[in-house]
Each structure stands twice: as structure tokens, then as C-alpha cells.
Write a protein that holds these residues in place. Structure first.
Motif, PDB file in Angstrom:
ATOM      1  N   GLY A   9       0.829  -1.205   0.000  1.00  0.00           N
ATOM      2  CA  GLY A   9       0.000   0.000   0.000  1.00  0.00           C
ATOM      3  C   GLY A   9       0.860   1.250   0.000  1.00  0.00           C
ATOM      4  O   GLY A   9       1.941   1.278   0.599  1.00  0.00           O
ATOM      5  N   ILE A  10       0.401   2.297  -0.704  1.00  0.00           N
ATOM      6  CA  ILE A  10       1.166   3.551  -0.805  1.00  0.00           C
ATOM      7  C   ILE A  10       0.205   4.722  -0.634  1.00  0.00           C
ATOM      8  O   ILE A  10      -0.768   4.854  -1.386  1.00  0.00           O
ATOM      9  N   ASN A  13       3.889   9.490   1.430  1.00  0.00           N
ATOM     10  CA  ASN A  13       5.103   8.994   2.084  1.00  0.00           C
ATOM     11  C   ASN A  13       4.839   7.876   3.079  1.00  0.00           C
ATOM     12  O   ASN A  13       5.769   7.400   3.739  1.00  0.00           O
ATOM     13  N   LEU A  14       3.596   7.471   3.227  1.00  0.00           N
ATOM     14  CA  LEU A  14       3.271   6.318   4.054  1.00  0.00           C
ATOM     15  C   LEU A  14       3.187   5.078   3.162  1.00  0.00           C
ATOM     16  O   LEU A  14       2.385   5.023   2.241  1.00  0.00           O
ATOM     17  N   VAL A  15       4.051   4.109   3.454  1.00  0.00           N
ATOM     18  CA  VAL A  15       4.110   2.894   2.645  1.00  0.00           C
ATOM     19  C   VAL A  15       3.866   1.689   3.557  1.00  0.00           C
ATOM     20  O   VAL A  15       4.537   1.536   4.591  1.00  0.00           O
ATOM     21  N   ILE A  16       2.901   0.852   3.180  1.00  0.00           N
ATOM     22  CA  ILE A  16       2.589  -0.353   3.930  1.00  0.00           C
ATOM     23  C   ILE A  16       3.382  -1.518   3.340  1.00  0.00           C
ATOM     24  O   ILE A  16       3.387  -1.729   2.117  1.00  0.00           O
ATOM     25  N   LEU A  61       6.679   4.812  -7.203  1.00  0.00           N
ATOM     26  CA  LEU A  61       6.712   3.555  -6.452  1.00  0.00           C
ATOM     27  C   LEU A  61       5.430   2.763  -6.724  1.00  0.00           C
ATOM     28  O   LEU A  61       4.338   3.330  -6.786  1.00  0.00           O
ATOM     29  N   LYS A  62       5.560   1.443  -6.862  1.00  0.00           N
ATOM     30  CA  LYS A  62       4.413   0.602  -7.185  1.00  0.00           C
ATOM     31  C   LYS A  62       4.284  -0.546  -6.189  1.00  0.00           C
ATOM     32  O   LYS A  62       5.244  -0.916  -5.502  1.00  0.00           O
ATOM     33  N   ILE A  63       3.054  -1.108  -6.140  1.00  0.00           N
ATOM     34  CA  ILE A  63       2.798  -2.268  -5.302  1.00  0.00           C
ATOM     35  C   ILE A  63       3.708  -3.415  -5.750  1.00  0.00           C
ATOM     36  O   ILE A  63       3.922  -3.648  -6.943  1.00  0.00           O
ATOM     37  N   GLY A  64       4.243  -4.122  -4.761  1.00  0.00           N
ATOM     38  CA  GLY A  64       5.112  -5.256  -5.066  1.00  0.00           C
ATOM     39  C   GLY A  64       6.587  -4.943  -5.006  1.00  0.00           C
ATOM     40  O   GLY A  64       7.414  -5.854  -5.171  1.00  0.00           O
ATOM     41  N   ALA A  65       6.956  -3.684  -4.788  1.00  0.00           N
ATOM     42  CA  ALA A  65       8.383  -3.318  -4.708  1.00  0.00           C
ATOM     43  C   ALA A  65       9.041  -4.047  -3.538  1.00  0.00           C
ATOM     44  O   ALA A  65       8.426  -4.288  -2.494  1.00  0.00           O
ATOM     45  N   ASP A  66      10.301  -4.404  -3.706  1.00  0.00           N
ATOM     46  CA  ASP A  66      11.049  -5.130  -2.672  1.00  0.00           C
ATOM     47  C   ASP A  66      11.479  -4.199  -1.546  1.00  0.00           C
ATOM     48  O   ASP A  66      11.846  -3.033  -1.782  1.00  0.00           O
ATOM     49  N   VAL A  67      11.473  -4.740  -0.316  1.00  0.00           N
ATOM     50  CA  VAL A  67      11.872  -3.985   0.874  1.00  0.00           C
ATOM     51  C   VAL A  67      12.814  -4.859   1.693  1.00  0.00           C
ATOM     52  O   VAL A  67      12.582  -6.067   1.846  1.00  0.00           O
ATOM     53  N   GLU A  68      13.875  -4.258   2.214  1.00  0.00           N
ATOM     54  CA  GLU A  68      14.804  -4.981   3.084  1.00  0.00           C
ATOM     55  C   GLU A  68      14.988  -4.208   4.381  1.00  0.00           C
ATOM     56  O   GLU A  68      15.251  -2.998   4.368  1.00  0.00           O
ATOM     57  N   ARG A 347      -2.710  10.013   7.789  1.00  0.00           N
ATOM     58  CA  ARG A 347      -2.612   8.973   6.766  1.00  0.00           C
ATOM     59  C   ARG A 347      -2.809   7.577   7.358  1.00  0.00           C
ATOM     60  O   ARG A 347      -3.290   6.668   6.677  1.00  0.00           O
ATOM     61  N   MET A 348      -2.454   7.416   8.624  1.00  0.00           N
ATOM     62  CA  MET A 348      -2.654   6.126   9.275  1.00  0.00           C
ATOM     63  C   MET A 348      -4.047   6.007   9.884  1.00  0.00           C
ATOM     64  O   MET A 348      -4.361   5.027  10.542  1.00  0.00           O
ATOM     65  N   GLU A 349      -4.863   7.064   9.682  1.00  0.00           N
ATOM     66  CA  GLU A 349      -6.251   7.087  10.145  1.00  0.00           C
ATOM     67  C   GLU A 349      -6.365   6.929  11.655  1.00  0.00           C
ATOM     68  O   GLU A 349      -7.261   6.251  12.166  1.00  0.00           O
TER      69      GLU A 349
END
Length: 585
Positions: A9-10, A13-16, A61-68, A347-349
Motif C-alpha cells: 500500500g502507498i 510517504n506512508l508505505v505499507i 513507487l508501485k505495489i510489489g516493490a522489494d523492501v529490506e 494517513r494512518m487514520e
């Protein structure tokens, strides 16, 4: 093995991120975008979903991007070479960045790894040490920079060896210490500290309360700021917050200054970058920038970066405090930081508080303020962080949540007044609404009685009362007219004006008047109080105005003259003569 994840989720600047392993609050991760790694921080964990705030633009930035995930919190690199640097909130060296606009994913070394430093040992082999103990020192500019046992270490250690005095690089091993199990630990000149966890390596014992002289009369005389204390300056745009901060940073009794430009307009930050290298340090005769570090995040940067900058500034301040230094931390402004918190909270409600700020905004600000203070180090030496923030309330409304939250946390309130600024009465600090709670501390009262004068606190209280009575008299004169009130009202008003023009107003651009030592402040306050205590014999209100204007003009010439010089004493004699003339009118 490092935890990895995928973007699910995007929201700006908040990315899930959906993770495949354990992650921690405030842990750092990198999000892959077109060959570029975007730094982000975990701000909420719910099951296998981590909410992260990204410190750079997420455009594209798109859904499915890699995160480390990196298994460590947001941290700063500490060691020799921090002074005179211009950093952003992530401690990137702005002077090394390419281009006018910062590129995504570009990160620089905060310290120069090739710089060599002349190391001089303090500890000897066999010494017992612990976290924060001094092992040696190098000279950074003209200041001693202590090389310390890393603060992440716990327990007692024994110094096994210290290198011979000589020239070394920051990543060279300068000492080896041994823990209780016989394990050797190599120590370099570099440490890494998390920015949101206050480092505690000092002794709990009563602190000595002392005043931090700023050279600004309306602060030092009426509402003093204690060394290791906290204060803030709220006010509308154009009331002189920036000039006041420049004056305090140049003249305050501090060893090091850290300026955090948190979300201010780019033109104000450029002004800091261009003016500070040119400012003379009155304490040393050198350039002020030699003992200053600037952390800069402007309004056009992502909101998350604004939050990082204030914590980065405070952590660097804690590091230098651990060297036994007096550090002055200036933040401009906490309003932009609070707006960043509001944006991410929305943004986080999360449940909103007043004006949609987070419900826990007062607690967040109070926790930050609590990191300032005076401490005794493990070796008996002392250090301090004095924090002075600014608030830019919308429309100059001092009742809005950010100002109110700062009021609860800070001990000093220096409210800037639009009317004073419009009438060019600078610094535009309102003498009626502003306050210093330190004046209520018995320890501060004792310090002032011992170091200034026995009746100083009483004189300050009387001065504030005179200003209040003068304001009331001014309102009566405006309503009823000059001839509609007794002569006493005019006299009361003008006696308050003497204090305003002589004590409260100050010329930041005059070489003498821009900074006033306590000795001179004491002398001048005694002179204006002598005027107040004098009973004049005016026959009509028309005699009052020109008499006091003449007194004020002569006093102001004294402010522009060297203290106790022949010219200064001559003006003082003129005032005495005018007072005697006023008695005989």
C-alpha cells in the motif's frame, strides 16, 4: 538473516509493507525503486504489516516493490568532524550532495574517513571504564573532542591498551577494552547512536542551577533561561524569530551551537548558510561557524524528514554534552515538525486531536524537551543541553495546539508580539505575557542573589509590575484622551516607556548594544528604577512627554557607548541633571 518484505500500500510517504519476518518499531528499511534504495522508518507494526514513513519522494513507487529491513533504528554517525558541517535530517553532508536539488537514494558519508586527527590519550592500560568514559581526545577546530567508550556497551570494562599519541584516522583502532568475560573490544573514534532513544550515561545527583547569559536584555533581565533549561519563542511571521535566534546563538554562553532548520522556507535556510560563516564569535574572535553544526530540512522536503531532523540535532547535542560541553540547541520550528506528525497520523487514520494533530502531541513534545538538561558525567565532569525552540502558529494564534503543547513542556515562554514588531520595538518579546518559571526556583533565586545582587529578583518583579501598570495607563489615556486622565497616569505610562526603550529594546546590528553582559544589565536596570522611584513635579501633562523623551534619548546613547567609558559617564551625568530638573519643575 535480514527480514524482507513487499510493498502492499502507498499513501504519499506512508508505505505499507508485508514482511516475512520480525521487525521492530523505528527500525530502518530500504525500499527498492528503479535501482534506487529509498530510506524509510517503521512507525507502526500490526501483525505481518509494517507501516513505514519514507524520507524521500515515493513518486513512481508501485505495489510489489522489494523492501529490506536493516535490524537497527534510525541512527547518526558520531565522531570528530561534525563541527562546521551542514547536514540534512538523515545526516547527509549537504556540501557533498550533487546538484541544487537532492537526488533520491543519494547518501553521503557524514564524516570524512580520510581526515587525520592528532590523538592524545587520557586513559591508561588497566583503568576501569564504562560507557561514556573518556579514552582520549583530539582537537576539532579549537575544541577538545573526547573519544569515548561506546554507549551501547553495558557494564564495566578494563582498558587493555591505548595507542600512542599520534595522528590517526577516524576508523583506526585507538583503544582495546576487555569485558568481565575476557572478551576484547576494539574502539575507534566513531560511534553510531539511535536518534530516538536518549543515551543515559551520567550520575543522578542534584544539579547546580545557573543562568545561561544570552546578552539579550529582555530575556536575561526579565525572563532568564537556566543552563540546561528549555524555552520556546512563538510568534507570527515577520516578528523577528530568526534574528533573535541569530543573536542568541552568537552571544549565548555556550561551547557549541546546533541549529535545526526543521521545515522552514528555503530562503530562511539559505540565509543561515550565507550569514553564519561570516558571523564573528565574540567569545573567541574566530568565526562562529567553527563551533556550529546546522541540520537542515526545508518545507519542500518530505514531511518525514522534518521529524528526523529534530531528533538528529538532539542526539548530536547529547554526544557533545557527554564531553563535558555546554551545548545550545536551536530548533526552527517545532510547528513544521508537528505538522509532519499530523500528516502521518492522518494517513494512518489515527484518532485526531485538536486541529487534527495527534492525540499524543503534548507527550511527544514533552519527551523531546526532557532530553535537554544538565548532567554529571561518570567522571564527575558536567555537561548541558539548553534547548530553545520556535513555534510559527498559523495567523499568530498562540492558543493553537502546538503552542499549548510547548507551553506545557518548556520552562520559558518568549511570546513575540505583532504590535511590538509593527512599531519596531525589537526584540518583539511581549514583556507582559512572557515568563520564566526558573525565577520561581529557590536555587535560581539564590544564584541571582549571590551573582547579581541581593535584591535582583525583587527588582525584576517590580519591573514587570511597572510595565503592566504602564500598559493599563496607556489604555486609559487612549480611551479618555490626554486631558481626561490625571497627570499621574501620564507619568506612570512614560516611566514604563523608559524601561521599554532602555531595557527591552536592543539593536542587534550595533557592535555594543547587540550584547549586554549581566553586570551592565544590572547597572542599567538600577538607573531606570531610580527614575521610577523619583517623584516629579509636573504642572500639566504637556510637560511629561518632552521630559521623558529627553531622558530616553540620553539613555539610548548610553546603550550605544562602551560601559563606564568617559562618554558613558557623561550621558549618565546628563540624566542625573535632568532628573534634578524634573524634581524642580
Amino acid at each position: 538473516m535480514a527480514t524482507k518484505g513487499k510493498v502492499t500500500g502507498i499513501i504519499a510517504n506512508l508505505v505499507i509493507v508485508e514482511v516475512d519476518g520480525p521487525v521492530s518499531q523505528n527500525e530502518i528499511c530500504f525500499i527498492r525503486l528503479k535501482g534506487v534504495d529509498l530510506m524509510a522508518e517503521v512507525i507502526k507494526v500490526l501483525g505481518n504489516k509494517a507501516s513505514t514513513q519514507v524520507f524521500e519522494s515515493t513518486r513512481g513507487l508501485k505495489i510489489g516493490a522489494d523492501v529490506e529491513f536493516k535490524n537497527h533504528m534510525l541512527e547518526v554517525t558520531l565522531g570528530p568532524g561534525i563541527l562546521s558541517r551542514n547536514y540534512d535530517g538523515l545526516q547527509n553532508d549537504l556540501d557533498k550532495m550533487t546538484g541544487v536539488f537532492l537526488k533520491r537514494g543519494e547518501h553521503t558519508e557524514p564524516l570524512n574517513p580520510d581526515a587525520e586527527w592528532a590523538f592524545k590519550h587520557i586513559a591508561e592500560a588497566g583503568d576501569k571504564v564504562e560507557a561514556g568514559s573518556w579514552l582520549g581526545e583530539v582537537i576539532e577546530g579549537w575544541m577538545p573532542h573526547k573519544i569515548m567508550v561506546p554507549f551501547k556497551l553495558q557494564g564495566d570494562y578494563t582498558v587493555k591498551s591505548v595507542v600512542a599519541d599520534g595522528t590517526y584516522k577516524t576508523k583506526d583502532v585507538v583503544a582495546v577494552i576487555t569485558d568481565s568475560k575476557g572478551k576484547d573490544i576494539e574502539v575507534t573514534m566513531v560511534q553510531k547512536w539511535p536518534v530516538k532513544v536518549p543515551i543515559k550515561a551520567y550520575r543522578e545527583k542534584p544539579r547546580p542551577f545557573r543562568i545561561m547569559e544570552t546578552g539579550v536584555r529582555t530575556m536575561d533581565t526579565l525572563n532568564p533561561l537556566a543552563e540546561g533549561g528549555t524555552g520556546f519563542v512563538p510568534g507570527p511571521f515577520g516578528c523577528g524569530k530568526t534574528v533573535l535566534q541569530h543573536a542568541v546563538s552568537q552571544q549565548a554562553e555556550a561551547d557549541m551551537i546546533i541549529i535545526t532548520a526543521c521545515g522552514e522556507r528555503a530562503n530562511e535556510v539559505v540565509e543561515i548558510f550565507t550569514e553564519f560563516p561570516e558571523l564573528e564569535d565574540p567569545r573567541t574572535g574566530r568565526k562562529l561557524m567553527e563551533r556550529t553544526t546546522i541540520i537542515c530540512n526545508t518545507s519542500n522536503m518530505p514531511v518525514a524528514a522534518r521529524e528526523a531532523s529534530v531528533y538528529t540535532g538532539m542526539t548530536i547535542a547529547e554526544y557533545y554534552r557527554s564531553m563535558g560541553l555546554k551545548v545550545l540547541l536551536l530548533a526552527d520550528s517545532t510547528s513544521r515538525w508537528a505538522q509532519a506528525l499530523r500528516e502521518m497520523s492522518n494517513r494512518m487514520e489515527e484518532l485526531p486531536g485538536p486541529d487534527a494533530f495527534p492525540m499524543d502531541l503534548p507527550a511527544i513534545i514533552s519527551n523531546f524537551y526532557s532530553r535537554a538538561g544538565f548532567v554529571y558525567l561518570n567522571n564527575g565532569e558536567s555537561g548541558s543541553i539548553t534547548f530553545l525552540g520556535t513555534v510559527s502558529p498559523e495567523g499568530g494564534n498562540l492558543k493553537e495546539p502546538v503552542t499549548e503543547s510547548n507551553k506545557k513542556a518548556a520552562r520559558c515562554f518568549y511570546g513575540l508580539n505583532q504590535d511590538r514588531a509593527d512599531s519596531k520595538r525589537y526584540p518583539a518579546i511581549d514583556p507582559i505575557d512572557s515568563y520564566s518559571k526558573y525565577l520561581e526556583y529557590p536555587e535560581i533565586q539564590e544564584f541571582l542573589k549571590k551573582n547579581v545582587s541581593e535584591d535582583w529578583v525583587d527588582n525584576v518583579t517590580l519591573t514587570k509590575d511597572i510595565l503592566l501598570r504602564g500598559k493599563e495607563a496607556s489604555e486609559q489615556i487612549n480611551i479618555l484622551g490626554d486631558d481626561g486622565v490625571p497627570i499621574d497616569y501620564h507619568e506612570r505610562y512614560w516611566k514604563a516607556e523608559v524601561i521599554d526603550f532602555v531595557i527591552l529594546q536592543q539593536d542587534a546590528y550595533d557592535s555594543i548594544d547587540k550584547s549586554t553582559p549581566f553586570e551592565r544589565q544590572k547597572f542599567m536596570l538600577e538607573q531606570v528604577l531610580d527614575v521610577y522611584h523619583t517623584k516629579f513635579n509636573f504642572n500639566s501633562f504637556e510637560e511629561v512627554n518632552p521630559f521623558f523623551k529627553s531622558i530616553i534619548n540620553t539613555f539610548k546613547q548610553m546603550n550605544y557607548s562602551e560601559f563606564k567609558s568617559d562618554k558613558f559617564n557623561d550621558y549618565l551625568s546628563q540624566i542625573k541633571s535632568k532628573i534634578n530638573e524634573g524634581k524642580a519643575v
